[in-house]
Enzyme design. Structure first.
Site, PDB file in Angstrom:
ATOM      1  N   LYS A  10      12.256  32.803  13.678  1.00 53.08           N
ATOM      2  CA  LYS A  10      13.626  32.647  13.195  1.00 53.08           C
ATOM      3  C   LYS A  10      14.263  33.976  12.761  1.00 53.08           C
ATOM      4  O   LYS A  10      13.574  34.981  12.581  1.00 53.08           O
ATOM      5  CB  LYS A  10      13.640  31.654  12.027  1.00 53.08           C
ATOM      6  CG  LYS A  10      13.276  30.228  12.431  1.00 53.08           C
ATOM      7  CD  LYS A  10      13.366  29.316  11.224  1.00 53.08           C
ATOM      8  CE  LYS A  10      13.099  27.873  11.562  1.00 53.08           C
ATOM      9  NZ  LYS A  10      13.241  27.022  10.367  1.00 53.08           N
ATOM     10  N   PHE A  58      22.540  19.485   6.089  1.00 53.91           N
ATOM     11  CA  PHE A  58      21.986  20.813   6.360  1.00 53.91           C
ATOM     12  C   PHE A  58      22.365  21.362   7.736  1.00 53.91           C
ATOM     13  O   PHE A  58      22.044  22.504   8.059  1.00 53.91           O
ATOM     14  CB  PHE A  58      20.456  20.801   6.213  1.00 53.91           C
ATOM     15  CG  PHE A  58      19.741  19.905   7.188  1.00 53.91           C
ATOM     16  CD1 PHE A  58      19.429  20.347   8.468  1.00 53.91           C
ATOM     17  CD2 PHE A  58      19.374  18.619   6.825  1.00 53.91           C
ATOM     18  CE1 PHE A  58      18.767  19.528   9.373  1.00 53.91           C
ATOM     19  CE2 PHE A  58      18.704  17.784   7.716  1.00 53.91           C
ATOM     20  CZ  PHE A  58      18.404  18.242   8.999  1.00 53.91           C
ATOM     21  N   ARG A  86       1.484  23.483  14.086  1.00 54.80           N
ATOM     22  CA  ARG A  86       2.154  22.992  12.874  1.00 54.80           C
ATOM     23  C   ARG A  86       1.308  23.295  11.634  1.00 54.80           C
ATOM     24  O   ARG A  86       1.839  23.667  10.590  1.00 54.80           O
ATOM     25  CB  ARG A  86       2.470  21.502  12.990  1.00 54.80           C
ATOM     26  CG  ARG A  86       3.582  21.259  14.026  1.00 54.80           C
ATOM     27  CD  ARG A  86       4.205  19.918  13.941  1.00 54.80           C
ATOM     28  NE  ARG A  86       4.945  19.703  12.711  1.00 54.80           N
ATOM     29  CZ  ARG A  86       6.150  20.198  12.433  1.00 54.80           C
ATOM     30  NH1 ARG A  86       6.759  20.994  13.294  1.00 54.80           N
ATOM     31  NH2 ARG A  86       6.756  19.910  11.302  1.00 54.80           N
ATOM     32  N   THR A  92       7.269  23.162   5.181  1.00 52.15           N
ATOM     33  CA  THR A  92       8.655  23.613   5.072  1.00 52.15           C
ATOM     34  C   THR A  92       8.983  23.967   3.622  1.00 52.15           C
ATOM     35  O   THR A  92       9.607  24.996   3.355  1.00 52.15           O
ATOM     36  CB  THR A  92       9.613  22.512   5.577  1.00 52.15           C
ATOM     37  OG1 THR A  92       9.267  22.187   6.927  1.00 52.15           O
ATOM     38  CG2 THR A  92      11.057  22.966   5.523  1.00 52.15           C
ATOM     39  N   ARG A 103       4.235  30.502   7.196  1.00 50.30           N
ATOM     40  CA  ARG A 103       5.337  30.366   6.238  1.00 50.30           C
ATOM     41  C   ARG A 103       4.962  30.871   4.846  1.00 50.30           C
ATOM     42  O   ARG A 103       5.824  31.380   4.129  1.00 50.30           O
ATOM     43  CB  ARG A 103       5.818  28.919   6.196  1.00 50.30           C
ATOM     44  CG  ARG A 103       6.565  28.542   7.462  1.00 50.30           C
ATOM     45  CD  ARG A 103       6.975  27.101   7.471  1.00 50.30           C
ATOM     46  NE  ARG A 103       7.868  26.813   8.583  1.00 50.30           N
ATOM     47  CZ  ARG A 103       8.153  25.601   9.001  1.00 50.30           C
ATOM     48  NH1 ARG A 103       7.620  24.543   8.393  1.00 50.30           N
ATOM     49  NH2 ARG A 103       8.970  25.415  10.020  1.00 50.30           N
ATOM     50  N   ASN A 113      12.212  30.313   6.646  1.00 57.10           N
ATOM     51  CA  ASN A 113      10.768  30.096   6.599  1.00 57.10           C
ATOM     52  C   ASN A 113      10.028  30.699   7.788  1.00 57.10           C
ATOM     53  O   ASN A 113       8.918  30.314   8.091  1.00 57.10           O
ATOM     54  CB  ASN A 113      10.458  28.604   6.448  1.00 57.10           C
ATOM     55  CG  ASN A 113      11.030  27.774   7.581  1.00 57.10           C
ATOM     56  OD1 ASN A 113      11.318  28.276   8.660  1.00 57.10           O
ATOM     57  ND2 ASN A 113      11.188  26.484   7.337  1.00 57.10           N
ATOM     58  N   HIS A 116       9.703  28.052  13.579  1.00 56.77           N
ATOM     59  CA  HIS A 116       9.919  26.640  13.921  1.00 56.77           C
ATOM     60  C   HIS A 116       8.820  26.247  14.888  1.00 56.77           C
ATOM     61  O   HIS A 116       8.351  27.076  15.678  1.00 56.77           O
ATOM     62  CB  HIS A 116      11.280  26.456  14.615  1.00 56.77           C
ATOM     63  CG  HIS A 116      11.412  25.162  15.362  1.00 56.77           C
ATOM     64  ND1 HIS A 116      11.857  24.007  14.767  1.00 56.77           N
ATOM     65  CD2 HIS A 116      11.123  24.840  16.649  1.00 56.77           C
ATOM     66  CE1 HIS A 116      11.853  23.024  15.665  1.00 56.77           C
ATOM     67  NE2 HIS A 116      11.416  23.514  16.816  1.00 56.77           N
TER      68      HIS A 116
END
Length: 138
Positions: A10, A58, A86, A92, A103, A113, A116
């Site tokens: 990100k 959001f 994951r 998150t 993260r 974070n 994705h």
């Protein structure tokens, strides 16, 4: 079972020059990079990618964040890649992040974070197809 999943590095992580470190960490944890590209998403691309969240509180802040800086999209492959990536990403919510997760190491907050990842095999197929043609995946 060998699977593929989509990873996005990100804007908060690309801005801090963490691309190489994050990709290396993915590889060191058993995920092979099968496709990779860096791009600056348009508002339309981002709205299309996150269409399932349209109308949620959001959504607009997420779109603004995702177009703020370039991102890196990657197809990762490995044993149970969706679930394993994951787990490697981590939670998150900042307070739930465990040591050794991407993260925890690189995330700045809830939205910022660092990464994705697809949440299911079905999502992975859709998300990979959103960014890559079959010939771009080796």
């Amino acid at each position: 079972m060998i699977q593929q999943t989509l990873a996005i590095i990100k804007p908060d992580a690309t801005k801090r020059h963490l691309i190489g470190e994050i990709l290396s960490y993915m590889e060191k944890n058993g995920l092979a990079i099968k496709a990779l590209k860096m791009l600056h998403l348009t508002k339309e691309q981002t709205e299309g990618f996150y269409a399932e969240h349209q109308g949620k509180d959001f959504f607009d802040p997420l779109v603004a964040f995702m177009i703020s800086e370039p991102i890196v999209v990657a197809v990762l492959e490995g044993e149970n890649a969706v679930e394993n990536y994951r787990l490697l990403m981590g939670a998150t919510k900042p307070e739930e992040r465990k040591l050794g997760t991407i993260r925890k190491m690189f995330g700045l907050g809830y939205r910022e974070n660092a990464v994705h990842g697809s949440d299911s095999e079905t999502s992975a197929k859709r998300e990979i197809a959103y960014f890559f043609t079959p010939s771009e995946i080796v």
